[in-house]
Design a protein around this motif. Structure first.
Motif, mmCIF file in Angstrom:
data_model
loop_
_atom_site.group_PDB
_atom_site.id
_atom_site.type_symbol
_atom_site.label_atom_id
_atom_site.label_comp_id
_atom_site.label_asym_id
_atom_site.label_seq_id
_atom_site.Cartn_x
_atom_site.Cartn_y
_atom_site.Cartn_z
ATOM 1 N N HIS A 1 -5.110 -6.934 -0.146
ATOM 2 C CA HIS A 1 -5.431 -6.629 -1.544
ATOM 3 C C HIS A 1 -5.864 -5.168 -1.686
ATOM 4 O O HIS A 1 -5.427 -4.458 -2.591
ATOM 5 C CB HIS A 1 -6.529 -7.581 -2.032
ATOM 6 C CG HIS A 1 -6.851 -7.429 -3.476
ATOM 7 N ND1 HIS A 1 -8.091 -7.732 -3.984
ATOM 8 C CD2 HIS A 1 -6.119 -7.011 -4.536
ATOM 9 C CE1 HIS A 1 -8.096 -7.501 -5.278
ATOM 10 N NE2 HIS A 1 -6.913 -7.058 -5.645
ATOM 11 N N TYR A 2 -6.696 -4.702 -0.775
ATOM 12 C CA TYR A 2 -7.180 -3.323 -0.830
ATOM 13 C C TYR A 2 -6.035 -2.318 -0.729
ATOM 14 O O TYR A 2 -5.964 -1.352 -1.496
ATOM 15 C CB TYR A 2 -8.198 -3.065 0.290
ATOM 16 C CG TYR A 2 -8.690 -1.644 0.313
ATOM 17 C CD1 TYR A 2 -9.590 -1.194 -0.639
ATOM 18 C CD2 TYR A 2 -8.244 -0.744 1.270
ATOM 19 C CE1 TYR A 2 -10.046 0.117 -0.634
ATOM 20 C CE2 TYR A 2 -8.689 0.573 1.287
ATOM 21 C CZ TYR A 2 -9.593 0.991 0.330
ATOM 22 O OH TYR A 2 -10.028 2.290 0.328
ATOM 23 N N VAL A 3 -5.135 -2.517 0.217
ATOM 24 C CA VAL A 3 -4.016 -1.591 0.371
ATOM 25 C C VAL A 3 -3.181 -1.571 -0.903
ATOM 26 O O VAL A 3 -2.821 -0.506 -1.401
ATOM 27 C CB VAL A 3 -3.150 -1.953 1.603
ATOM 28 C CG1 VAL A 3 -1.857 -1.156 1.618
ATOM 29 C CG2 VAL A 3 -3.943 -1.704 2.883
ATOM 30 N N HIS A 4 -2.904 -2.738 -1.460
ATOM 31 C CA HIS A 4 -2.106 -2.798 -2.681
ATOM 32 C C HIS A 4 -2.822 -2.219 -3.894
ATOM 33 O O HIS A 4 -2.169 -1.814 -4.854
ATOM 34 C CB HIS A 4 -1.670 -4.238 -2.954
ATOM 35 C CG HIS A 4 -0.549 -4.678 -2.063
ATOM 36 N ND1 HIS A 4 -0.258 -6.000 -1.845
ATOM 37 C CD2 HIS A 4 0.348 -3.976 -1.328
ATOM 38 C CE1 HIS A 4 0.779 -6.084 -1.025
ATOM 39 N NE2 HIS A 4 1.153 -4.867 -0.690
ATOM 40 N N GLN A 5 -4.126 -2.154 -3.849
ATOM 41 C CA GLN A 5 -4.890 -1.623 -4.986
ATOM 42 C C GLN A 5 -5.500 -0.253 -4.703
ATOM 43 O O GLN A 5 -6.302 0.244 -5.480
ATOM 44 C CB GLN A 5 -6.002 -2.611 -5.376
ATOM 45 C CG GLN A 5 -5.492 -3.948 -5.850
ATOM 46 C CD GLN A 5 -4.546 -3.808 -7.036
ATOM 47 O OE1 GLN A 5 -4.830 -3.118 -7.999
ATOM 48 N NE2 GLN A 5 -3.400 -4.471 -6.960
#
Length: 145
Positions: A93-97
């Motif tokens: 989630h962090y990488v995508h956001q």
């Protein structure tokens, strides 16, 4: 430059046998989540792959900018072996956001140099919602805490 850097990253990952699952390229840093080559016992090729990526991209950027004396563009990298599902999902989630986190876009899937759009198109809306539910504000903590 981000287009070119991303292309280098994807090509080198392929050359080294890494299967990238997520990535985000920004102006001054990048993130990736990948699976090491199947024949490898561990992530031993990650260091050489990142070293080659940093070397190639630094040399080319220095050439393009006419700054051959600048020897370090990328400072370091941190490797984390993701073994806990919750930690893995939070990092995904962090990488995508990441571009949202840095105020560059309002949705990760709008950042051209991120895998979020492809991820969103490849999986079910329910899976996107599940990944989005994982908080990433404390991912720097050790896995398993």
């Amino acid at each position: 430059m981000k287009d070119w850097f991303l292309q280098c990253l994807l090509e080198l990952a392929n050359d080294f046998g890494w299967r990238l699952e997520a990535w985000a390229v920004l102006s001054n840093h990048y993130h990736l989540i990948g699976h090491s080559p199947e024949e490898a016992r561990n992530a031993e090729s990650l260091g050489p792959m990142v070293q080659k990526l940093h070397s190639l991209t630094t040399k080319e950027l220095n050439r393009r900018e006419g700054t051959p004396g600048r020897t370090r563009l990328w400072q370091n990298f941190r490797e984390t072996h993701l073994t806990f599902q919750r930690s893995y999902l939070a990092r995904l989630h962090y990488v995508h956001q990441n571009a949202v986190h840095h105020g560059l876009v309002t949705r990760g899937s709008d950042w051209k140099w991120c895998s979020a759009r492809a991820f969103k198109e490849a999986v079910s809306p329910a899976w996107v919602k599940t990944i989005s539910s994982f908080k990433y504000d404390q991912i720097a903590q050790e896995d398993g805490e």
